[in-house]
Design an enzyme around this catalytic site. Structure first.
Site, PDB file in Angstrom:
ATOM      1  N   GLU A  86      54.458 -39.473  32.544  1.00  0.00           N
ATOM      2  CA  GLU A  86      53.203 -40.035  33.019  1.00  0.00           C
ATOM      3  C   GLU A  86      53.093 -41.512  32.662  1.00  0.00           C
ATOM      4  O   GLU A  86      52.692 -42.338  33.497  1.00  0.00           O
ATOM      5  CB  GLU A  86      52.034 -39.255  32.430  1.00  0.00           C
ATOM      6  CG  GLU A  86      50.683 -39.707  32.908  1.00  0.00           C
ATOM      7  CD  GLU A  86      49.559 -38.806  32.406  1.00  0.00           C
ATOM      8  OE1 GLU A  86      48.392 -39.153  32.630  1.00  0.00           O
ATOM      9  OE2 GLU A  86      49.855 -37.756  31.793  1.00  0.00           O
ATOM     10  N   ASP A 138      59.328 -30.479  38.469  1.00  0.00           N
ATOM     11  CA  ASP A 138      60.280 -30.858  39.505  1.00  0.00           C
ATOM     12  C   ASP A 138      59.664 -30.556  40.869  1.00  0.00           C
ATOM     13  O   ASP A 138      59.264 -29.424  41.134  1.00  0.00           O
ATOM     14  CB  ASP A 138      61.573 -30.064  39.327  1.00  0.00           C
ATOM     15  CG  ASP A 138      62.719 -30.619  40.179  1.00  0.00           C
ATOM     16  OD1 ASP A 138      62.451 -31.081  41.310  1.00  0.00           O
ATOM     17  OD2 ASP A 138      63.875 -30.569  39.723  1.00  0.00           O
ATOM     18  N   LYS A 182      62.791 -30.315  49.174  1.00  0.00           N
ATOM     19  CA  LYS A 182      63.372 -29.690  50.359  1.00  0.00           C
ATOM     20  C   LYS A 182      62.727 -28.329  50.622  1.00  0.00           C
ATOM     21  O   LYS A 182      62.498 -27.554  49.702  1.00  0.00           O
ATOM     22  CB  LYS A 182      64.882 -29.537  50.188  1.00  0.00           C
ATOM     23  CG  LYS A 182      65.615 -30.877  50.103  1.00  0.00           C
ATOM     24  CD  LYS A 182      67.106 -30.698  49.969  1.00  0.00           C
ATOM     25  CE  LYS A 182      67.819 -32.051  49.886  1.00  0.00           C
ATOM     26  NZ  LYS A 182      69.282 -31.902  49.739  1.00  0.00           N
ATOM     27  N   THR A 215      51.983 -37.631  29.184  1.00  0.00           N
ATOM     28  CA  THR A 215      53.354 -37.232  28.898  1.00  0.00           C
ATOM     29  C   THR A 215      54.232 -38.479  28.963  1.00  0.00           C
ATOM     30  O   THR A 215      53.794 -39.551  29.393  1.00  0.00           O
ATOM     31  CB  THR A 215      53.860 -36.203  29.924  1.00  0.00           C
ATOM     32  OG1 THR A 215      54.110 -36.877  31.165  1.00  0.00           O
ATOM     33  CG2 THR A 215      52.845 -35.081  30.140  1.00  0.00           C
TER      34      THR A 215
END
Length: 212
Positions: free
Chosen positions: A194, A118, A122, A191
């Protein structure tokens, strides 16, 4: 995309303790005991549906693998892959990466894989990124001397941030690719994310870094 909750996931996990290890804190420093052979131990943080960790275990029977995934609803997909493959050198953990030192002894792990983590874009969420300095300290503690992190992402911002974080921490940058799928890198195992991102034309970034 919102993840569909699978209320039956915990029951399925409980039915397969030979693959998803219960009470992993009791195995701290003793992970070789759960595998058929004592051989190098590598872990993937955020295993998702398990394609990478399972295919790595198939390709490298001389290495023991542990896939770590927090979401039970995702982990059961990885569990299905592991059950089907029935490999002696791969196990799964349903734990939080924040607590790695609860489950692994100092210098117990040989390599860590971070695949499509992830990005937490921010600024106020910087400390949640898996390449933030507090995570790097944790990785350093559980990795053997000279242990490596192999990192892949399609997020350019996260990749740039991670390279700066690795460098600031003093890691050795051993390999960097700004476009993995057009490089000469051999042995890449994709993955699920991916494949999805590359099919959309997204560039895949990859690096290997080593603690000195």
């Amino acid at each position: 995309m919102r993840l569909r909750n699978k209320p039956w996931a915990q029951d399925k996990i409980d039915q397969h303790p030979q693959f998803v290890i219960p009470n992993p804190e009791t195995l701290k420093g003793k992970w070789q005991e759960v595998f058929e052979k004592q051989q190098p131990l590598q872990i993937e943080i955020g295993s998702g549906k398990g394609r990478f960790i399972t295919e790595m275990a198939k390709a490298h029977p001389e290495i023991n693998y542990i896939g770590i995934e927090l979401s039970k609803s995702v982990l059961v997909a990885a569990l299905d892959r592991v059950i089907e493959a029935n490999l002696p050198n791969v196990k799964l953990l349903n734990v939080n990466a924040n607590e790695l030192e609860t489950f692994f002894e100092k210098k117990e792990v040989d390599r860590i894989y971070l695949n499509f983590s992830d990005p937490w874009p921010k600024s106020r969420h910087e400390k949640r990124r898996l390449t933030y300095k507090t995570y790097l300290k944790m990785y350093e503690n559980i990795l053997k001397s000279g242990g490596e992190i192999h990192f892949k992402t399609d997020n350019q911002g996260l990749f740039e941030y991670s390279l700066m974080s690795f460098s600031a921490y003093g890691l050795l940058l051993k390999y960097i690719s700004l476009d993995l799928h057009t490089s000469h890198f051999e042995g890449n195992i994709m993955t699920e994310y991916e494949q999805k991102f590359s099919e959309k034309g997204n560039r895949i970034y990859r690096c290997e870094v080593q603690f000195q």
